[in-house]
Enzyme design. Structure first.
Site, mmCIF file in Angstrom:
data_model
loop_
_atom_site.group_PDB
_atom_site.id
_atom_site.type_symbol
_atom_site.label_atom_id
_atom_site.label_comp_id
_atom_site.label_asym_id
_atom_site.label_seq_id
_atom_site.Cartn_x
_atom_site.Cartn_y
_atom_site.Cartn_z
ATOM 1 N N ASP A 96 -89.071 13.453 -50.613
ATOM 2 C CA ASP A 96 -90.143 14.211 -49.989
ATOM 3 C C ASP A 96 -90.689 15.180 -51.035
ATOM 4 O OD1 ASP A 96 -91.893 15.156 -48.191
ATOM 5 O OD2 ASP A 96 -90.418 16.039 -46.831
ATOM 6 N N GLY A 98 -91.807 18.400 -50.698
ATOM 7 C CA GLY A 98 -91.640 19.835 -50.548
ATOM 8 C C GLY A 98 -92.690 20.464 -49.652
ATOM 9 N N PHE A 100 -93.371 19.990 -46.511
ATOM 10 C CA PHE A 100 -92.833 20.413 -45.217
ATOM 11 C C PHE A 100 -91.953 21.646 -45.360
ATOM 12 C CE2 PHE A 100 -89.824 20.259 -41.651
ATOM 13 C CZ PHE A 100 -90.726 20.283 -40.598
ATOM 14 N N ASP A 150 -98.360 17.843 -49.641
ATOM 15 C CA ASP A 150 -99.341 18.021 -48.566
ATOM 16 C C ASP A 150 -99.330 19.464 -48.068
ATOM 17 O OD1 ASP A 150 -96.767 17.663 -47.612
ATOM 18 O OD2 ASP A 150 -97.383 16.657 -45.770
ATOM 19 N N GLN A 192 -102.596 14.017 -42.751
ATOM 20 C CA GLN A 192 -102.466 15.218 -41.929
ATOM 21 C C GLN A 192 -103.654 15.303 -40.969
ATOM 22 O OE1 GLN A 192 -99.989 17.147 -41.490
ATOM 23 N NE2 GLN A 192 -98.648 16.822 -43.280
ATOM 24 N N ASP A 269 -87.546 8.784 -41.304
ATOM 25 C CA ASP A 269 -86.431 9.623 -41.719
ATOM 26 C C ASP A 269 -86.302 10.708 -40.668
ATOM 27 O OD1 ASP A 269 -88.771 11.376 -42.740
ATOM 28 O OD2 ASP A 269 -87.013 12.656 -42.925
ATOM 29 N N CYS A 307 -68.363 -0.908 -31.729
ATOM 30 C CA CYS A 307 -69.015 -0.249 -32.869
ATOM 31 C C CYS A 307 -68.056 -0.279 -34.064
ATOM 32 C CB CYS A 307 -69.388 1.189 -32.522
ATOM 33 S SG CYS A 307 -70.119 2.100 -33.906
ATOM 34 N N CYS A 309 -67.924 1.527 -36.716
ATOM 35 C CA CYS A 309 -67.848 2.749 -37.531
ATOM 36 C C CYS A 309 -66.456 3.362 -37.478
ATOM 37 C CB CYS A 309 -68.888 3.763 -37.050
ATOM 38 S SG CYS A 309 -68.289 4.838 -35.744
ATOM 39 N N CYS A 312 -65.219 5.090 -34.215
ATOM 40 C CA CYS A 312 -64.867 4.248 -33.068
ATOM 41 C C CYS A 312 -63.516 3.569 -33.222
ATOM 42 C CB CYS A 312 -66.002 3.275 -32.767
ATOM 43 S SG CYS A 312 -67.431 4.160 -32.047
ATOM 44 N N HIS A 337 -70.808 7.715 -37.248
ATOM 45 C CA HIS A 337 -71.120 6.976 -36.017
ATOM 46 C C HIS A 337 -72.621 6.979 -35.732
ATOM 47 C CE1 HIS A 337 -70.991 5.339 -32.005
ATOM 48 N NE2 HIS A 337 -71.860 6.298 -31.686
#
Lengths: 374, 374
Positions: A96, A98, A100, A150, A192, A269, A307, A309, A312, A337
Site C-alpha cells: 500500500d 501510505g 490511507f 492517493d 477515489q 485485503d 478445518c 488449520c 482446529c 484459523h
C-alpha cells in the site's frame, strides 16, 4: 511502455453475476483470483511465520509503505535484499502507498499539492510523503505491486473537498506513473470519490486514460452503509477495463467479499481476520464465535469440523483457556484459523464461479453463517 | 507394588565423567536422556503450537500443577481427556507439584504439616494445596510423571527451618506415594536440604527408602553460587540409585546443563530458553546475542549458520526489527530458536557420552560460547 510486470488473465466469467475467475501473474509467481491478501503491515503477518501464512492457503500478502518507511526504513530493507528477502516471503507482495495511513494513523497530516507532511505515530517526528517518495519507498521494498499515493478523506465529506481530493488523487497517480523506474514492479491506481458515483466515474475515466496495469477502489468501508458501498462499487467497476485486475482495498467481512466478487472484484485485503483473531473472534462457515464466552468453557469440539488449520487440532475449550490465560498461542492459533477460513471461502468462491453458480454459493454461505451465535 | 509406568534404561556410561546416556520409557513414548523439557506452564509452551515444539527436537514437556489448578482447573482438563489431549501434545509430560510456586509465586503462603494455604496470584482467592491434593490434581491432568509436593525454602535459610522443611518434604513424599491411584503415572520424589550436604544426604536416603521410580534435586539455582550448586549436586547424585532417572529441577543455563550432566543428571527443565527468547536473547553455539542491540541493525546473517529453526531462515536484522516493532513474531521465532539450540546441545551431549568424550565436548562448548558478545 514495456509489458507490465503484473498481468491478469481471465479464466472464466460467471454466467449470472459479474464475478470473474482469473489468475494474476507477477514476478514472484501467480495468484488465483478472486484472492484475499492478509495484511503484513511491518513485514510480518502478526503472529505467524511465513510457513504458517502459506499453510493457510495464502498466495499473496500486503505490506505497508507508511509503517515500513518509519520502521525499519525502506533503505535498510533494500540493503537487505528487498521485502521478499527481508521477511522470507517468496510469493507475490503488494504494498500500500501510505495514503490511507496519512488519513487514519499519522498525526497532524497536512496535504498540499506537492505531497503530505505529517508526524509519525511512533515518535512524533515530522515527515513528508509525496507521490514520488511513496514510489521510491515501494521500489526500495521491491513489492510486485506498488499502489499510487492517493488523497483519502473521511466520510461524510463536503462535496468540494471530496472533488478536490479526487482530482488530486488523479494528478498524484500520474506523477507516480511517470517516476517509476523498476520494470519488475507494476503500479495500481486507486479510484477515489467517496459515495458520489459521478466523481467515482470521472476518477475512473481519468485513471483508465493513464493506462495502469491494475485498478483499486479505495475510500470505501470507512463507516458507510454496506448498501452505499455496493452502489458505488457497482458503478465504479462497470467503468473499469475488463482486462485489468480490480482490487477493493480494506474490505472486509466475509459477506462483503462475496458481494464484491459478484460485482467483479478480483483482489482484497483486510485486517479483519487477523485483528479479530487476535481478539478471540473466530470466523467459521456457520458464523462467528467469540472464544471468551463462557459457553465454550467445556466445549470439546473444534471451531470447525474438517478445518485443516492448527487451531482446529484443539477444542474450543482449550482455545478459550488460552485467551482467558492471556497466552500468545490464542492469538496465534485464531489468526491461523481465520486466514485459513478466508482462504477456503475464496477457493470455494473460485470453484463456484467456474461452475457458474456463484450466486447460489453466496446465498448458501449466508444461510450457514446464521447458524452460530451473532 | 506393580511395575512403574515410567522407567529409565541405561544405554552407556561415559568413561571419564559421571555422565549417563539413557532412555526414559513412559506411557506416551520414550525420551532420549540427557533430556531438556521446555516449560509449558498453563498447557502451552508460550508462543509455539505443539507442532512447532516438536520441531525443536523436544520429546517431553513440563506442565505446572499450580497454574493449571488455578486456570482452567484440573477437573476441566480431566473432563476434556487429560492434559495430553487438552493441549494436543501426544508425547510424555511431567507435571511439577506446585511446591516451587507456593514459594515463588503464591501470596501469603502458610505451610502446616497438613499442607499449604495460599492466595492465588491471579485473583487473591484463598486456596489449599496438600500432598494428597497435589497428586489428585496431577492424576486429573494425567501426566506421565507427577512430582511429589515439596516444602521449598529460600536461601540462605536458618538451619532449623531448612531441616524442618527437608523432613516435611520426606513426610509429604510418603503421603504422595501412598495416595497414588493411577497405574499409568509415576511419581518422582524431590530431594531438598538447601546447600547443606548432610541434610541433602539424609533426605536422599529417606526418599530412596520409599523406592520412587525417579528422583529430582530441587531447591537449587535459587541464587546461590554455581560452585555451591555443583558441590551439593555431586554429593546428592552420588547417593541416588544408579537405576533410576535423575532430574535437576529449574536448571538452567547451557553451561549448567553440561556441568550437571557430568554429575550424572538425566533430565532438566527451565524457563530460560523460552523466557529469554521472548525477551530478545538468543542462545547460540558461539554465545548469546541480544537482538535489540544496534549492532544487529543491518546484519544479514542468521543467528546461527545451519540451524534448522524457523528464526534462522531470517537475518539478525529482521529479528531485531521484529523486537523493535514489538511484533509477536519476534518472541515466537526466538523461542523456537532457543529451544532448537537447547535440544541440539542435548543431542550433542548424548553423542559425546556415547563416544566417551563428554568432557572434551564440554570444554569445546565453553570455548565456543566465548566467541559472541557477553
Amino acid at each position: 511502455m514495456s509489458f507490465p510486470a503484473v498481468t491478469w488473465q481471465c479464466l472464466h466469467l460467471d454466467r449470472h453475476t459479474a464475478a470473474r475467475r482469473g489468475r494474476l501473474h507477477t514476478p514472484h509467481g501467480s495468484v488465483e483470483t478472486p484472492a484475499f491478501m492478509p495484511v503484513g503491515t511491518v513485514a510480518t503477518v502478526k503472529g505467524l511465520d511465513v510457513a504458517a501464512v502459506a499453510a493457510t492457503g495464502t498466495e499473496m500478502i500486503l505490506g505497508n509503505t507508511y509503517h515500513l518507511a518509519l520502521r525499519p526504513g525502506s533503505e535498510l530493507v533494500r540493503q537487505l535484499g528487498g521485502l521478499h528477502q527481508f521477511m522470507g516471503w517468496n510469493g507475490p507482495i503488494l504494498t500500500d502507498s501510505g495514503g490511507f495511513q496519512l488519513f487514519s494513523l499519522a498525526q497532524m497530516t497536512k496535504i498540499r499539492e506537492s505531497g503530505a507532511t505529517f508526524r509519525s505515530h511512533i515518535d512524533g517526528s515530522l515527515l513528508e510523503l509525496t507521490p514520488e517518495r511513496a514510489i521510491a519507498i515501494q521500489e526500495d521494498l521491491g513489492s510486485d505491486i506498488a499502489m499510487v499515493l492517493d488523497h483519502v478523506v473521511g466520510l461524510p465529506c463536503e462535496p468540494a473537498l471530496l472533488e478536490d481530493a479526487m482530482e488530486r488523487t488523479v494528478r498524484w497517480a500520474a506523477r507516480c506513473r511517470s517516476c517509476a523506474t523498476r520494470s519488475d514492479q507494476s503500479q495500481f491506481a486507486i479510484v477515489q470519490g467517496g459515495l458520489d458515483t459521478n466523481l467515482r466515474l470521472r476518477c475512473t475515466q481519468q485513471l483508465v486514460n493513464l493506462d495502469f496495469p491494475g485498478y483499486a477502489v479505495g475510500g470505501l468501508s470507512v463507516g458507510e452503509e454496506p448498501r452505499e458501498m455496493y452502489r458505488v462499487l457497482e458503478a465504479t467497476v462497470a467503468a473499469l477495463p475488463e482486462s485489468k485486475p480490480r482490487y477493493l482495498m480494506g474490505v472486509g467481512r466475509p459477506e462483503d467479499l462475496l458481494a464484491a466478487i459478484a460485482e467483479g472484484i478480483d483482489m482484497f485485503d483486510c485486517v479483519l481476520p487477523t485483528r479479530n483473531g487476535r481478539n478471540a473472534l473466530a470466523f467459521t462457515s456457520s458464523g462467528t464465535l467469540r472464544l471468551r464466552n463462557l459457553v465454550h468453557r467445556d466445549d470439546g469440539r473444534p471451531l470447525e469440523e474438517g478445518c485443516p488449520c492448527p487451531a482446529c487440532l484443539h477444542s474450543r475449550a482449550y482455545l478459550r483457556h488460552l485467551f482467558m490465560a492471556k497466552e500468545m498461542l490464542g492469538p496465534i492459533l485464531l489468526t491461523a484459523h481465520n486466514l485459513t477460513y478466508y482462504q477456503r471461502l475464496m477457493r470455494q468462491a473460485r470453484e463456484a464461479i467456474e461452475a457458474d453458480c456463484f450466486e447460489e454459493f453466496r446465498v448458501r454461505a449466508h444461510t450457514r453463517w446464521k447458524q452460530e451465535e451473532p
